[in-house]
Design an enzyme around this catalytic site. Structure first.
Site, short mmCIF file in Angstrom:
data_model
loop_
_atom_site.label_atom_id
_atom_site.label_comp_id
_atom_site.label_asym_id
_atom_site.label_seq_id
_atom_site.Cartn_x
_atom_site.Cartn_y
_atom_site.Cartn_z
N ASP A 89 0.86 -1.19 0.00
CA ASP A 89 0.00 0.00 0.00
C ASP A 89 0.89 1.24 0.00
O ASP A 89 1.71 1.41 0.90
CB ASP A 89 -0.89 0.01 1.25
CG ASP A 89 -1.80 -1.20 1.31
OD1 ASP A 89 -2.20 -1.70 0.25
OD2 ASP A 89 -2.12 -1.65 2.43
N VAL A 90 0.72 2.09 -1.00
CA VAL A 90 1.61 3.25 -1.12
C VAL A 90 0.82 4.55 -1.24
O VAL A 90 -0.33 4.58 -1.71
CB VAL A 90 2.55 3.12 -2.35
CG1 VAL A 90 3.39 1.85 -2.26
CG2 VAL A 90 1.77 3.13 -3.65
#
Length: 252
Positions: A130-131
Site C-alpha cells: 500500500d503506497v
C-alpha cells in the site's frame, strides 16, 4: 503462458463486503458470499479477498469465512488478512485457497515469505504494498489500512521481495482507492521494470477504458479493482458486475 488478468478485489469489514475511498469511510455494499456467486457466473479471471480488520485487530484470519468463500469460489482465490505464521498460511491453503496475500507481516518479518514459499510454492505467495504519494515526489509504504507509515524504500523493497521467494506483487495506491479516476500509471512505470514476477495493480479504475489503457501500456499485468465491479453509474448504485466475454476480448 501468462496473460493479462482482470481481478475483482473484495474488502471484508465486520464480516460484510465494503468499499472504501482512500482507505477510509467503509461503505457496506453486500454479502461477500453473494458477490462470489455472481463473479462465478460472470467467469471472473481471479478473485482477491482482503479482510481489512484482521491485522488491525491483531487477530487470526477468520477460517470459517475463508472456508465458505473457497467452497463457493470457482476461480483462483487469493486471500489476505491477519496471516503471520506458516501454520496459518498452510491452514488457509488446505481450505482451498490458491494464493495468500501478506502486507504488514511481509515488512516486519521477510523471512516468513521465504518459509511460506518453501512450504507451498513461490507462485502462491503474494505481497500487497500500500503506497501513498509524497508531497515532493516519490512514494511512502504504509501498513494497517494506511494508518502506519513505514521507513521502507519502495523500490529496494520490491527488488528484495523477489529474492525472498514472493511470486506476485500487488501495488495498491491509497491516493487512488475508490476515486475511480484511473490507475497511477507513474507508479506502475516506476515499479514494473524492477521485477520479473507477475504484478497486479489496484486502486483507481473507474471504467473498462482504464483497464484497457493499463494493459495497452504495460502488457501482461494484473488489473484489479473494487469500485468498478461493485458500483454502477454516476450515483454509484451497488451492482456487482464484470466484463462479459465480448468486452474482455476488446480489452485484452
Amino acid at each position: 503462458m501468462l496473460a493479462p488478468r482482470i481481478i475483482p478485489c473484495l474488502l471484508v469489514h465486520n464480516k460484510g463486503l465494503v468499499k472504501t475511498v482512500k482507505f477510509k469511510d467503509p461503505k457496506y455494499v453486500g454479502d461477500p458470499i453473494n458477490a462470489v456467486k455472481i463473479f462465478n457466473e460472470k467467469e471472473s479471471d481471479e478473485l482477491m479477498v482482503l479482510d481489512i480488520d484482521a491485522t488491525v485487530e491483531h487477530r487470526e484470519p477468520d477460517y470459517k469465512m475463508i472456508e465458505n468463500l473457497a467452497t463457493e469460489c470457482r476461480m483462483p482465490l487469493c486471500y489476505g488478512g491477519g496471516i503471520r505464521t506458516v501454520e496459518q498460511a498452510t491452514k488457509i491453503f488446505n481450505l482451498g485457497v490458491e494464493k495468500i496475500a501478506l502486507s504488514s507481516a511481509a515488512i516486519e518479518n521477510p523471512k516468513l515469505l521465504t518459509d511460506i514459499a518453501k512450504e507451498v510454492g513461490n507462485q502462491s505467495v503474494v505481497v500487497v504494498i500500500d503506497v501513498k504519494k509524497r508531497m515532493f515526489g516519490g512514494y511512502d509504504v504504509y501498513t494497517h489500512n494506511g494508518t502506519k507509515k513505514t521507513k521502507i524504500d519502495l523500490e529496494k523493497f520490491v527488488i528484495d521481495l523477489q529474492s525472498f521467494g514472493v511470486g506476485e506483487i500487488v501495488i495498491n495506491s491509497i491516493d487512488n482507492d475508490g476515486v475511480m479516476k484511473g490507475y497511477d500509471l507513474n507508479l506502475i512505470e516506476k515499479i514494473k521494470p524492477l521485477i520479473d514476477i507477475p504484478m497486479t495493480v489496484l486502486g483507481g479504475a473507474g471504467s473498462l477504458d482504464d483497464v484497457s489503457s493499463l494493459i495497452e501500456k504495460f502488457g501482461i499485468i494484473g488489473c484489479s479493482a473494487g469500485s468498478l465491479f461493485v458500483f454502477k453509474g454516476k450515483y454509484k448504485a451497488v451492482l456487482i458486475n464484470y466484463p462479459n466475454k465480448t468486452d474482455k476480448e476488446k480489452i485484452l
